[in-house]
Design an enzyme around this catalytic site. Sequence first.
Site, PDB file in Angstrom:
ATOM      1  N   ARG A  97       0.547   1.534  -6.446  1.00 27.95           N
ATOM      2  CA  ARG A  97       0.765   0.181  -5.924  1.00 27.95           C
ATOM      3  C   ARG A  97       1.139  -0.723  -7.094  1.00 27.95           C
ATOM      4  O   ARG A  97       0.358  -0.898  -8.024  1.00 27.95           O
ATOM      5  CB  ARG A  97      -0.512  -0.336  -5.263  1.00 27.95           C
ATOM      6  CG  ARG A  97      -0.432  -1.799  -4.868  1.00 27.95           C
ATOM      7  CD  ARG A  97      -1.752  -2.267  -4.255  1.00 27.95           C
ATOM      8  NE  ARG A  97      -1.637  -3.633  -3.791  1.00 27.95           N
ATOM      9  CZ  ARG A  97      -2.314  -4.667  -4.311  1.00 27.95           C
ATOM     10  NH1 ARG A  97      -3.149  -4.480  -5.305  1.00 27.95           N
ATOM     11  NH2 ARG A  97      -2.155  -5.877  -3.819  1.00 27.95           N
ATOM     12  N   HIS A 142       2.597 -11.050  -6.121  1.00 28.92           N
ATOM     13  CA  HIS A 142       1.282 -10.965  -6.766  1.00 28.92           C
ATOM     14  C   HIS A 142       1.179 -12.110  -7.774  1.00 28.92           C
ATOM     15  O   HIS A 142       1.093 -11.909  -8.973  1.00 28.92           O
ATOM     16  CB  HIS A 142       1.106  -9.596  -7.435  1.00 28.92           C
ATOM     17  CG  HIS A 142      -0.324  -9.211  -7.684  1.00 28.92           C
ATOM     18  ND1 HIS A 142      -0.887  -8.043  -7.205  1.00 28.92           N
ATOM     19  CD2 HIS A 142      -1.305  -9.841  -8.364  1.00 28.92           C
ATOM     20  CE1 HIS A 142      -2.158  -7.970  -7.590  1.00 28.92           C
ATOM     21  NE2 HIS A 142      -2.435  -9.040  -8.297  1.00 28.92           N
ATOM     22  N   GLU A 187      -3.901 -11.157  -2.156  1.00 27.69           N
ATOM     23  CA  GLU A 187      -5.024 -12.091  -2.293  1.00 27.69           C
ATOM     24  C   GLU A 187      -4.634 -13.563  -2.196  1.00 27.69           C
ATOM     25  O   GLU A 187      -4.869 -14.333  -3.140  1.00 27.69           O
ATOM     26  CB  GLU A 187      -5.758 -11.860  -3.623  1.00 27.69           C
ATOM     27  CG  GLU A 187      -6.486 -10.558  -3.706  1.00 27.69           C
ATOM     28  CD  GLU A 187      -7.466 -10.491  -4.896  1.00 27.69           C
ATOM     29  OE1 GLU A 187      -7.711 -11.530  -5.542  1.00 27.69           O
ATOM     30  OE2 GLU A 187      -7.998  -9.408  -5.157  1.00 27.69           O
ATOM     31  N   ASN A 327      -8.801  -5.674  -0.828  1.00 30.01           N
ATOM     32  CA  ASN A 327      -9.280  -5.625  -2.211  1.00 30.01           C
ATOM     33  C   ASN A 327     -10.770  -5.928  -2.208  1.00 30.01           C
ATOM     34  O   ASN A 327     -11.190  -6.980  -1.724  1.00 30.01           O
ATOM     35  CB  ASN A 327      -8.568  -6.677  -3.074  1.00 30.01           C
ATOM     36  CG  ASN A 327      -7.059  -6.435  -3.155  1.00 30.01           C
ATOM     37  OD1 ASN A 327      -6.546  -5.460  -2.618  1.00 30.01           O
ATOM     38  ND2 ASN A 327      -6.367  -7.333  -3.822  1.00 30.01           N
ATOM     39  N   TYR A 329     -14.338  -6.014  -4.637  1.00 28.51           N
ATOM     40  CA  TYR A 329     -14.947  -5.920  -5.966  1.00 28.51           C
ATOM     41  C   TYR A 329     -16.459  -6.101  -5.961  1.00 28.51           C
ATOM     42  O   TYR A 329     -17.169  -5.415  -6.657  1.00 28.51           O
ATOM     43  CB  TYR A 329     -14.350  -6.977  -6.905  1.00 28.51           C
ATOM     44  CG  TYR A 329     -12.947  -6.654  -7.353  1.00 28.51           C
ATOM     45  CD1 TYR A 329     -12.729  -5.852  -8.467  1.00 28.51           C
ATOM     46  CD2 TYR A 329     -11.851  -7.141  -6.655  1.00 28.51           C
ATOM     47  CE1 TYR A 329     -11.450  -5.534  -8.885  1.00 28.51           C
ATOM     48  CE2 TYR A 329     -10.560  -6.827  -7.072  1.00 28.51           C
ATOM     49  CZ  TYR A 329     -10.362  -6.023  -8.187  1.00 28.51           C
ATOM     50  OH  TYR A 329      -9.094  -5.714  -8.591  1.00 28.51           O
ATOM     51  N   GLU A 394      -7.305  -2.580  -3.928  1.00 27.08           N
ATOM     52  CA  GLU A 394      -7.912  -2.821  -5.244  1.00 27.08           C
ATOM     53  C   GLU A 394      -9.408  -2.588  -5.148  1.00 27.08           C
ATOM     54  O   GLU A 394     -10.038  -2.920  -4.143  1.00 27.08           O
ATOM     55  CB  GLU A 394      -7.683  -4.267  -5.733  1.00 27.08           C
ATOM     56  CG  GLU A 394      -6.280  -4.548  -6.206  1.00 27.08           C
ATOM     57  CD  GLU A 394      -6.105  -5.964  -6.740  1.00 27.08           C
ATOM     58  OE1 GLU A 394      -7.071  -6.538  -7.282  1.00 27.08           O
ATOM     59  OE2 GLU A 394      -4.984  -6.480  -6.613  1.00 27.08           O
TER      60      GLU A 394
END
Length: 490
Positions: A97, A142, A187, A327, A329, A394
Amino acid sequence: MKFQTVCFFILVTTGFAEFPDGFLFPDDFLLGAATASYQIEGGWDADGKGDNIWDTLTHERPQYVDDHSSGDVADDSYHLYLEDVKLLKAMGAQWYRFSISWARILPEGHDNYVNQPGIDYYNNLINCLLDNGIEPMVTMYHWDLPQRLQDLGGWPNWVLATYSENYARVLFKNFGDRVKLWQTFNEPQTFMDGYCSDTGMAPSINAPGIGDYLTAHTVILAHANIYRLYEREFKQQQQGKVGIALNIQWCEPETSDDVDACDRYYQFNFGIFAHPILSEEGDYPSVENERVDNNSAQEGYTTSRLPKFTQEEVTFRKGTLDFMGHNFYTAVRGREGVRGGSPSRSRDSGMIRFLDPKWPGSASSWLRVVPWGFRNTLNRIAKEYGNPPVLVTENGFSDYGGLNDTYRVLYYTEHLKEMLKAIHEDGVNVIGYTAWSLVDNFEWLRGYTEKFGVYEVDFNDPSRPRTPKESAKVLTEIFKTRRIPDRFLD
Ligand SMILES: *[C@@H]1O[C@H](CO)[C@@H](O)[C@H](O)[C@H]1NC(C)=O
Ligand SMILES: *[C@@H]1O[C@H](CO)[C@@H](O)[C@H](O)[C@H]1NC(C)=O
């Protein structure tokens, strides 16, 4: 069109022991790694590329970045992309990606002039990936908006919904014969903050509670425009899929009275994009509509700070998604309460979020290690939106560097285990995973101080050598054996 065929890498493969037990990945599950253009490419003014908002911020206000650095050279992937493909192949990655730099393709932001060297660069990268059996996934945006479009107001200006569609058409035309996985935006929840503070992310515009909502609105319209464009003009021939990458942190309520607070955190940060695209109403979450309208009225605004969709837009947009990019985290704790200036999204959401000191940390102030939050979040997305196909686009951990990255190894193995539980035990429709990130890179306002790569990059050496960390070795083992090694199982 030029096809480059000189980049087939022959690798010495090492055998791995068979692990009779353990967590297996489904047969067709895609494993790979991710990057983004501004964070790795460098070549900031090479071969006719135009300026973007991160070029402007790092050049004009270097003090905004912790180490006063920029992405001018970064990993120099503009020149060293063959090295990156070699690393991916060595890892056994099935997909990669990466994102395309809008200003490298359209230096002025508009589609009247296409910069051929930019097209050539991405053609070479895509062809090299395919020559090595690695499927390309392209993120169209991005965070590196052409400066010329920021000069017109940037994302708060709704005309960008049309300009984005024009940019996407150039990408589909030039790369769509070979690229089958597309993500419109990465995002938006994060880059909308570029319009919330004059000391923050590019473009650093101070309009909290207004600029961020306008950005979200434009991005949702742009996403739908791009999806419908593909459907109308390209899909029948190219047979690809179009999605969007949304991030959200798991919110763990402080007490049983704080469940609604966490729900609002979720709706104000994930629902704001997912609801208009995937919900039956095709609108912002109702709790968000009500609260922003109410606060706006009390603050004396005649018009709500949260824009409204027309019925035509709702109909046009509903269901414009082939897969959800996600994504993940970390997690936060949430409780009822009001925090943030007036106006602001934080104040509108009517909740207070904070970090639990008991959760292990990382090099990033915001990143605590909470693997079970990943499983919870995947379940929440599945439940709320009818179990759409999810590509985890991600997931990763930051430290201050070093090849023996034990905590990153644990981060990956624990998160992959939670994801596999979501797939096997909960029936969540996760179909692929890319680790963030393939290489250490420019971490936005943190510069090169925080490292997310599984390959170390020496940024003091002009040839930017890449060296595998322990995490690269473990991910290689996982990608090739398609299971979590026994030594990481409890
Ligand atoms: C609107 O704001 C007032 C005053 O803070 C509050 O009493 C009322 O419950 C709010 N309504 C909604 C729907 O949030
Ligand atoms: C890596 O670090 C861990 C934990 O600090 C330690 O146990 C291990 O021996 C180290 N490995 C190497 C190869 O240095």
